[in-house]
Structures are given as structure tokens and as C-alpha cells.
Design an enzyme around this catalytic site. Structure first.
Site, PDB file in Angstrom:
ATOM      1  NE  ARG A  21      -3.868  -1.991  -0.106  1.00  0.00           N
ATOM      2  CZ  ARG A  21      -3.573  -3.157  -0.667  1.00  0.00           C
ATOM      3  NH1 ARG A  21      -2.412  -3.342  -1.278  1.00  0.00           N
ATOM      4  NH2 ARG A  21      -4.440  -4.141  -0.654  1.00  0.00           N
TER       5      ARG A  21
ATOM      6  CB  SER B 281      -9.367  -1.154   3.814  1.00  0.00           C
ATOM      7  OG  SER B 281      -9.789  -2.356   3.215  1.00  0.00           O
TER       8      SER B 281
ATOM      9  CD  GLU C 164      -6.198   0.914   1.824  1.00  0.00           C
ATOM     10  OE1 GLU C 164      -6.118  -0.172   2.423  1.00  0.00           O
ATOM     11  OE2 GLU C 164      -6.829   1.064   0.769  1.00  0.00           O
TER      12      GLU C 164
END
Ligand SMILES: Cc1cc2nc3c(=O)[nH]c(=O)nc-3n(C[C@H](O)[C@H](O)[C@H](O)COP(=O)(O)OP(=O)(O)OC[C@H]3O[C@@H](n4cnc5c(N)ncnc54)[C@H](O)[C@@H]3O)c2cc1C
Length: 345
Positions: free
Chosen positions: A154, A232, A337
């Protein structure tokens, strides 16, 4: 121009200036003009990974709407403004494999390298060969090969350099085959009725991924209030052996001796622990809310949802309570995130 209208979670106040850029030349010109003034710049794609303050953005928002898809052999180059899921569907129709597990992810192609978008065992870093971008530091268009993109879980060089690079197009090398890459994700393998490492028709993999995602509220659907989110909200924590042992001890103390902490191998002796599991065990269940319109999705503990009347302040208060609860219970610090604009956790 309220940014709430441009974010999938439907939150965010006004932008001081808003420019829509439909060609590469327009994107570059808009960035150069904003940089000449010297104010803050926010590059906006599909707004599916952005949490913007209620006060809005006191700078120039540049909405990238460029289009274009081209194929040369197994290489595919995609303009930053192309809709990501449409790109995935197109590659499958073209008989190209490598993106099928990334079906159903909202947003635009240009944002996919930013956080190295991933799902169900695939990440874009596995197939990206190069990224073309406008480098605001050098004031030049640059081509960055994959090995200089700094991809990680990520994250990427683009994300770490906080706005230096404006992605113009992304090139992928895909496999010219009608069947998928080997299935790597246990839940997907089970849904497909195959073993890990097997291949299926790419279209079949796409359908199964979309079905799994829909059940979790992870495919944008105006008829499903659980999809008014940024996906998320927290990244799954990556732990070394010592950190995992500490979490296991805290979990035994809270949940009982026999409770096993789920984990996925993250390479290099590290493991990824599902943040959703930790959040639930810390006492936050699906649907949980502070009573002001922001709540945990009824389908997936990791998604925070705007049920219609939420504010960004309320969403962040909920996120803080969850982060603090997980840290106090298990000693794990969750990190967000999405990109936070004008707010902090
Ligand atoms: C329901 C749902 C499910 C999701 N599922 C997943 C998932 O499975 N896996 C996953 O990884 N993500 C997932 N996401 C997060 C999100 O969809 C991805 O991160 C997506 O790539 C963001 O694209 P976007 O165009 O909406 O970017 P935006 O939200 O518009 O922007 C995100 C960031 O990228 C920057 N950016 C955007 N375009 C450019 C550009 N051209 N150049 C430079 N910077 C740019 C923005 O400035 C911002 O910092 C999900 C989100 C939602 C709402």
C-alpha cells in the site's frame, strides 16, 4: 464546488479552485499554473481513497479526466483518467491476464500506482512496467521504470513523495492468455473451488472477485449504503516475530488461551494481521457508530461508512476511537489507508 460530490464517501467541503483536465497538456498546464501561484495542489481521480476536511481544500484541485488505452503486444498503456474497473474488464476481453483479481476496485488508473493497489493476491506492482508522470520538482515529464517506483504494501515512491509526481499514464505487461494468473488467495480459491496455485478462466476469476467484494460492500453501488466509504480505512499491520508474540499474548489475555491470531505471510519473516479481526476483538462490531452518521459498515469491519448525515469530523472521531481501542487492547497502532486532506488521525 463541494468535494463531497467527488469522493465516494460523500464528504469534504469546498475547493478554492477546481480545474478539470481532459488532456495531458491540460493536466500539465493546470499543475504548472497552480505551482506558479505557489498554493497547495490536490490531484483528484475517482475520490475513492480520499478523506477531505469539512472545511474543504484551500488550494487548487486538479481533476484528471484524460482518456486513452493502447495495446502493443502484451503491453498495455492506460491514461491516468481511465476508469480502473473498465480497464480490468477490457484486458480480460483482450485475452490478457494479470489484473483479473483487481476487479471492482473503484477509482481511476492513474491512482493505482500511488498506493500500489492490491486485492485477492494481486498488486499492480506485479504487472506495471513503467509510469509516465509530470515531475513537479524537475518541471518535466518523466518515465519511471518499475524498479524505481519504490513499490511496497500500500505504498510507493509516488505516495512517499507527497504530490511531487502527477501520474499521466501507466504501462502494464500482461500475459497473453485466456486463463488467470495462479490463484494466490485462499478465500478466492475456495470461492472458485480450486486449489491455491491453480488457474481458471480470467472472466471466471473476475466474476468470483466481484461477488466476494459485493458481499463485503467493496463494489460501489448507489443502492448499497455500505459502499459509501473509502474501502478499507486502516492498513493491515505488518508485524515482526517479537511484535506478533506481544499481540498473541494480549489476544490470549482478552479472548482466551485457545484464540489464534490470523496472519498472512508478508515475506522477510514478517506477517500481516487482518486489521478487521483486531478491530472486532477490541470490541467494535459491524454497524458500530458514535451516533452521528459515521459508522462501521454492516458488511465489513474495516470500512467506515457515511450513512448520509456524517461529517468528516465525525468520521475521524470514530476512526480515532477505533485506533485507540485497538492500541489499548492489543498494543498495535493502526494507520489509515486513505489520504487525509486537511485532517489528521
Ligand atoms: C468500496 C471501495 C473499495 C476499495 N477497495 C480497494 C482494494 O481492494 N484495494 C486497494 O488497494 N484499494 C481499494 N480502495 C481504495 C481506492 O479505490 C484505491 O486506492 C484507488 O486506486 C483510488 O483511486 P482514485 O482514482 O479514486 O484516487 P483518489 O481517491 O482520487 O486519490 C487517491 C490519492 O491518489 C492521488 N492521485 C490520484 N490520481 C493521481 C494522479 N493521476 N497522479 C498523482 N496522484 C494521484 C490523490 O492525490 C490522492 O492522494 C477501495 C475504495 C473503495 C471506496
Amino acid at each position: 464546488m463541494r468535494l463531497a460530490d467527488y469522493t465516494t464517501i460523500g464528504l469534504g467541503g469546498p475547493a478554492r479552485d477546481f480545474v478539470s483536465a481532459g488532456t495531458e497538456a491540460e493536466v500539465v498546464a493546470a499543475v504548472q499554473a497552480a505551482d506558479a501561484i505557489g498554493g497547495p495542489v490536490l490531484i483528484l481521480g475517482g475520490g475513492s481513497n480520499l478523506v477531505v476536511a469539512d472545511a474543504g481544500f484551500d488550494g487548487t484541485v486538479i481533476h484528471v479526466t484524460t482518456r486513452g488505452l493502447s495495446r502493443g503486444g502484451d503491453g498495455v498503456t492506460v491514461a491516468a483518467g481511465e476508469d480502473w474497473d473498465a480497464v480490468v474488464a477490457w484486458t480480460i476481453a483482450e485475452g490478457l491476464a494479470g489484473l483479473e483479481c483487481l476487479s471492482g476496485i473503484p477509482g481511476l488508473a492513474g491512482a493505482t500506482p500511488i498506493q500500489n493497489v492490491g486485492a485477492y493476491g494481486q498488486e499492480v506492482s506485479q504487472t506495471i512496467t513503467q509510469v509516465r508522470a509530470y515531475d513537479r520538482t524537475a518541471s518535466a515529464i518523466v518515465t519511471i521504470p518499475e524498479d524505481r517506483c519504490g513499490f511496497g504494501y500500500r505504498t510507493s515512491r509516488f505516495r512517499r513523495s507527497a504530490g511531487r509526481f502527477v501520474v499521466l499514464s501507466v504501462t502494464f505487461r500482461l500475459a497473453g492468455q485466456p486463463f488467470s494468473e495462479p490463484v494466490r488467495y485462499a478465500e478466492l480459491a475456495t470461492a472458485l473451488g480450486v486449489a491455491i496455485g491453480d488457474r481458471v478462466a480470467s472472466a471466471e476469476a473476475r466474476s468470483a472477485v466481484l461477488e466476494l467484494r459485493r458481499r463485503k460492500g467493496m463494489v460501489i453501488d448507489p443502492a448499497d449504503p455500505d459502499t459509501r466509504s473509502v474501502g478499507s480505512f486502516f492498513i493491515n499491520p505488518v508485524l515482526d516475530a517479537a511484535a506478533l508474540a506481544a499481540v498473541e499474548a494480549a489476544v490470549r489475555a482478552r479472548c482466551g488461551e485457545g484464540t489464534r491470531v490470523p496472519r498472512f505471510d508478508a515475506g522477510g519473516g514478517l506477517v500481516k494481521v487482518p486489521a478487521a479481526w483486531l478491530i472486532e476483538r477490541a470490541g467494535f462490531s459491524k454497524g458500530y457508530s458514535l451516533g452521528d452518521g459515521a459508522r462501521i459498515s454492516a458488511k465489513h469491519t474495516l470500512a467506515l461508512v457515511n450513512s448520509g448525515s456524517a461529517t468528516t469530523a465525525g468520521l475521524m472521531a470514530l476512526a480515532r476511537q477505533i485506533r485507540d481501542g485497538v492500541r489499548d487492547t492489543f498494543g498495535v497502532s493502526l494507520t489509515p489507508e486513505p489520504d487525509l486532506v486537511g485532517v489528521a488521525l
